[in-house]
Motif scaffolding. Structure first.
Motif, PDB file in Angstrom:
ATOM      1  N   GLY A  31       0.789  -1.213   0.000  1.00 18.77           N
ATOM      2  CA  GLY A  31       0.000   0.000   0.000  1.00 18.77           C
ATOM      3  C   GLY A  31       0.825   1.268   0.000  1.00 18.77           C
ATOM      4  O   GLY A  31       0.275   2.368  -0.070  1.00 18.77           O
ATOM      5  N   VAL A  32       2.154   1.134   0.059  1.00 14.48           N
ATOM      6  CA  VAL A  32       3.051   2.294   0.045  1.00 14.48           C
ATOM      7  C   VAL A  32       4.031   2.178  -1.121  1.00 14.48           C
ATOM      8  O   VAL A  32       4.100   3.054  -1.973  1.00 14.48           O
ATOM      9  CB  VAL A  32       3.800   2.450   1.383  1.00 14.48           C
ATOM     10  N   ASP A  35       0.749  -1.134  -4.897  1.00 10.55           N
ATOM     11  CA  ASP A  35      -0.688  -1.248  -4.647  1.00 10.55           C
ATOM     12  C   ASP A  35      -1.057  -2.724  -4.598  1.00 10.55           C
ATOM     13  O   ASP A  35      -1.734  -3.249  -5.482  1.00 10.55           O
ATOM     14  CB  ASP A  35      -1.469  -0.524  -5.742  1.00 10.55           C
ATOM     15  N   ASP A 187       0.199   3.452   5.166  1.00 13.32           N
ATOM     16  CA  ASP A 187      -1.162   3.513   4.635  1.00 13.32           C
ATOM     17  C   ASP A 187      -2.197   2.979   5.612  1.00 13.32           C
ATOM     18  O   ASP A 187      -3.391   3.182   5.413  1.00 13.32           O
ATOM     19  CB  ASP A 187      -1.255   2.714   3.335  1.00 13.32           C
ATOM     20  N   VAL A 205      -0.509   7.663   3.299  1.00 17.84           N
ATOM     21  CA  VAL A 205      -0.787   7.552   1.868  1.00 17.84           C
ATOM     22  C   VAL A 205      -2.180   6.942   1.696  1.00 17.84           C
ATOM     23  O   VAL A 205      -2.455   5.850   2.190  1.00 17.84           O
ATOM     24  CB  VAL A 205       0.275   6.677   1.169  1.00 17.84           C
ATOM     25  N   SER A 207      -3.865   5.161  -0.248  1.00 12.97           N
ATOM     26  CA  SER A 207      -4.008   4.110  -1.255  1.00 12.97           C
ATOM     27  C   SER A 207      -4.947   3.005  -0.807  1.00 12.97           C
ATOM     28  O   SER A 207      -5.402   2.201  -1.628  1.00 12.97           O
ATOM     29  CB  SER A 207      -2.637   3.503  -1.566  1.00 12.97           C
ATOM     30  N   THR A 208      -5.239   2.946   0.498  1.00 15.37           N
ATOM     31  CA  THR A 208      -5.996   1.832   1.045  1.00 15.37           C
ATOM     32  C   THR A 208      -7.265   2.276   1.765  1.00 15.37           C
ATOM     33  O   THR A 208      -8.311   1.645   1.625  1.00 15.37           O
ATOM     34  CB  THR A 208      -5.123   1.012   2.014  1.00 15.37           C
ATOM     35  N   SER A 251      -9.343   9.298  -1.826  1.00 16.90           N
ATOM     36  CA  SER A 251      -8.732   8.239  -2.618  1.00 16.90           C
ATOM     37  C   SER A 251      -9.762   7.571  -3.512  1.00 16.90           C
ATOM     38  O   SER A 251     -10.909   7.397  -3.138  1.00 16.90           O
ATOM     39  CB  SER A 251      -8.118   7.185  -1.694  1.00 16.90           C
TER      40      SER A 251
END
Length: 273
Positions: A31-32, A35, A187, A205, A207-208, A251
């Motif tokens: 997730g950092v 992905d 994340d 971040v 992303s999650t 996100s």
């Protein structure tokens, strides 16, 4: 056992001498760097379905993204599950993950540029991931990032997992850097809390998990949708009390959308094909 990586030449491009830069950047992995979390969700859903263990798809991300496998297996399979059984299940899970994820391994957008920028500024970098060492080395090597990371610490090398700060304190100790001079990239909720307990600045971040949830429910110093607009100047600002110029937004990761979560979980999902 931690891995000492070779130093690589760094350029002369630096910011002003009186500009306080972070002494080290420490990256979580899933997730950092990549992905990979949709693939982790799918593998866990498949395992739980295979063993007829009920789970809530909406809660699964917080249950499996961040903790070590042994903790998650104990949660779902029960505290009386033998350690050898947990070990075998974990090895099976992660071997499948590496096989399925390999064709999809690529850094999050903007990450390579940031790493190169920080390398030119002679900033130390490392990885601190709860994943098993086989996965950490697999992902880092797939991205070609090994030369940039001085150390890689995995969940295999710590006693107390995130949200305890052990892994971040261990990395800082290996680097010989005061944790207060480090920036961690995370994340997950447990990862952000671990970094903050270690006394580090932390960039969350998105992303999650949703950006607004990360802002409201964590102590992250900066919440960003990704690395695309993040610069070394933004990281410098974390140390001088200035507002970073990068702005977060919600996100769009499909893992976050309720219908998409249910779509990535069932056995037979296209991710496996």
């Amino acid at each position: 056992m931690s891995v000492l990586l070779p130093e690589i030449p760094t350029g002369r491009r630096r910011m002003k001498a009186d500009s306080p830069l972070p002494a080290a950047l420490i990256f979580d992995m899933d997730g950092v760097l990549v992905d990979s979390n949709p693939f982790h969700l799918q593998k866990w859903a498949a395992l739980l379905n295979e063993h007829h263990i009920p789970f809530n798809p909406e809660e699964l991300p917080k249950q499996v993204l961040g903790p070590r496998n042994d903790e998650t297996l104990t949660y779902f399979f029960g505290p009386n599950t033998a350690s050898e059984v947990r070990r075998r299940l974990s090895e099976k899970l992660e071997a499948k993950f590496r096989r399925v994820f390999k064709p999809h391994a690529k850094p999050l957008p903007g990450l390579r540029r940031l790493i190169l920028e920080c390398n030119r500024a002679a900033i130390l970098m490392a990885v601190a991931s709860s994943a098993m060492r086989k996965n950490v080395e697999f992902v880092v090597d797939a991205l070609g990032f090994r030369p940039y990371f001085r150390y890689m610490i995995s969940g295999d090398e710590i006693t107390h997992n995130k949200p305890e700060p052990e892994i971040y304190l261990k990395v800082a100790g290996k680097l010989g850097i005061d944790p207060s001079k480090c920036v961690a990239f995370e994340d997950s909720f447990v990862g952000i809390e671990a970094a903050k307990r270690a006394g580090m600045r932390c960039v969350a971040v998105g992303s999650t998990f949703p950006l607004e949830e990360l802002r409201q429910k964590t102590r992250a110093d900066l919440v960003v949708p990704g690395f695309e607009q993040l610069s070394l100047e933004d990281l410098r600002r974390l140390f001088v009390g200035e507002q970073p110029t990068v702005e977060g937004r919600r996100s769009e990761n499909p893992v976050l959308r309720k219908k998409s979560v249910r779509r990535v979980l069932p056995i037979g999902n296209p991710i496996e094909n």
